[in-house]
Design a protein around this motif. Structure first.
Motif, mmCIF file in Angstrom:
data_model
loop_
_atom_site.group_PDB
_atom_site.id
_atom_site.type_symbol
_atom_site.label_atom_id
_atom_site.label_comp_id
_atom_site.label_asym_id
_atom_site.label_seq_id
_atom_site.Cartn_x
_atom_site.Cartn_y
_atom_site.Cartn_z
ATOM 1 N N GLN A 166 19.699 40.968 35.313
ATOM 2 C CA GLN A 166 18.484 40.177 35.164
ATOM 3 C C GLN A 166 18.545 38.950 36.066
ATOM 4 O OE1 GLN A 166 16.961 39.527 31.085
ATOM 5 N NE2 GLN A 166 18.741 40.703 30.400
ATOM 6 N N GLU A 168 16.578 35.215 36.750
ATOM 7 C CA GLU A 168 15.620 34.213 36.292
ATOM 8 C C GLU A 168 15.588 33.073 37.295
ATOM 9 O OE1 GLU A 168 15.645 32.953 32.186
ATOM 10 O OE2 GLU A 168 16.800 34.718 31.604
ATOM 11 N N ARG A 170 13.977 29.102 38.010
ATOM 12 C CA ARG A 170 13.367 27.921 37.427
ATOM 13 C C ARG A 170 13.339 26.789 38.458
ATOM 14 N NH1 ARG A 170 12.420 31.244 34.352
ATOM 15 N NH2 ARG A 170 12.528 31.293 32.080
ATOM 16 N N SER A 235 15.353 27.722 29.294
ATOM 17 C CA SER A 235 14.747 28.997 29.693
ATOM 18 C C SER A 235 15.094 30.094 28.702
ATOM 19 C CB SER A 235 15.221 29.397 31.093
ATOM 20 O OG SER A 235 16.556 29.868 31.070
ATOM 21 N N ARG A 236 16.249 29.939 28.045
ATOM 22 C CA ARG A 236 16.616 30.913 27.018
ATOM 23 C C ARG A 236 15.851 30.633 25.729
ATOM 24 N NH1 ARG A 236 20.544 34.538 28.818
ATOM 25 N NH2 ARG A 236 20.296 34.359 31.051
#
Length: 357
Positions: A166, A168, A170, A235-236
């Motif tokens: 994954q 991610e 930001r 973010s989690r």
């Protein structure tokens, strides 16, 4: 073991109507067909004529507990009748030894948590011949790589790659005049401490280093690290919202097994659409977290299944700290075999809890 509901009203029936009603619902749940007086006369432990049984059935219909579908001479329970049966008359059996073995065999220690939960859901679906459902918090995957990339003055992109592939991204704020070398150093610092670990397990250690000025970083780089760590943690997110929950569904095809009429096909089509409304289904299942034991949702008692006429039997499971972290259950038509499925769901939830401990 008793199914849990918001209240457990006394059954407002005399002995004769209670026996007629109980045997009628049990016969309906077993066959799915309207139940007539002749069938009941053969099932009842006391001798009652078909005429007497029909009179009792008529009274139960007036009470809103039974209805006659189409022009059938038989009767089936209404949703109100099913709720009365489940809360006050249902006899819950013991789980068969082979069913216990089947559930436990697919969930063993040493599996990844995600794999174990999927196996539990698949096992419930197979044994119940319904759809298996599970809601759990998103698992915080171990990290493989973190990188900071300048995108414009005062802003940088944090790229986080998990070991499961994954990615991610930001955007974070960066100090004015920050050199590119500081972003590289910040990335190297976090990679050395996060690789192979989750944010949760490493965060306290990294913050302690930063606050104790033991990180051997200049002040600007330390600010980038702190900002990046805070952003990655956020973010989690909190595990409370539906967006941070994972919905696992297995065995939807079982819902087609008993489809015979066009009306049934339309009902199942509506049910499939309900399942696709992930957040609504998650919120419904989350209601089962409110206390211990099995929770049952029947038909239009919940808005989500008001059209498809379906039921859910669900139970929460806890982690090693005793905190409820998820819900597992079965979804099927309102004529579920509740007496068999309730202990099945209850046992599965307890096995998951033991393995998480």
């Amino acid at each position: 073991m008793e199914p849990r509901s918001s209240h457990r009203p006394a059954v407002p029936l005399g002995e004769r109507p209670r026996e007629v009603f109980r045997h009628l619902v049990e016969a309906f749940l077993a066959s799915g067909e309207p139940v007539g007086s002749r069938t009941l006369s053969q099932r009842l432990p006391v001798a009652l004529s078909p005429a007497s049984i029909r009179n009792v059935m008529a009274d139960l219909e007036v009470m809103g507990l039974l209805y006659a579908p189409h022009t059938s001479a038989g009767r089936v329970p209404t949703e109100r009748g099913l709720r009365l049966f489940v809360d006050g008359l249902l006899e819950i059996g013991e789980l068969a030894p082979d069913e216990r073995v089947a559930i436990e065999a697919r969930m063993t220690g040493g599996q990844r948590i995600e794999d174990m939960l999927i196996q539990a859901t698949q096992s419930l679906a197979g044994l119940s011949r319904c759809a298996g459902l599970m809601v759990t918090a998103k698992q915080d995957a171990a990290l493989k790589h973190v990188e900071f990339v300048a995108v414009r003055p005062g802003k940088a992109l944090v790229i986080m790659v998990s070991e499961d592939g994954q990615v991610e991204n930001r955007i974070i704020d960066t100090p004015a005049g920050l050199p590119v070398s500081a972003l590289i150093e910040a990335g190297n610092y976090l990679n050395a401490r996060l690789a192979g670990r989750t944010i949760d397990t490493a965060r306290a250690e990294i913050m302690a280093e930063l606050e104790g000025e033991k990180a051997m970083l200049d002040s600007l780089t330390a600010k980038v690290v702190a900002e990046g760590l805070a952003t990655l943690t956020q973010s989690r997110g909190s595990s409370e919202g539906a967006d941070n929950k994972v919905l696992i569904v297995r065995g939807q095809s079982h819902l087609l097994d008993s489809v015979e009429a066009q009306a049934d096909i339309e009902r199942v089509r509506t049910l499939f659409e309900d399942i696709e409304r992930k957040n609504d289904l998650i919120r419904l299942l989350e209601l089962a977290k409110d206390g211990d034991g099995v929770r049952i949702f029947i038909g239009s008692e919940n808005r989500l299944f008001s059209l498809s006429g379906s039921s859910i039997v669900a139970a929460p499971y806890a982690n090693a700290a005793g905190k409820i972290v998820g819900v597992i259950g079965v979804l099927g038509p309102t004529r579920l075999n509740y007496g068999r499925i309730i202990p099945m769901v209850d046992h599965t939830a307890k096995v998951i809890g033991r393995l998480l401990a």
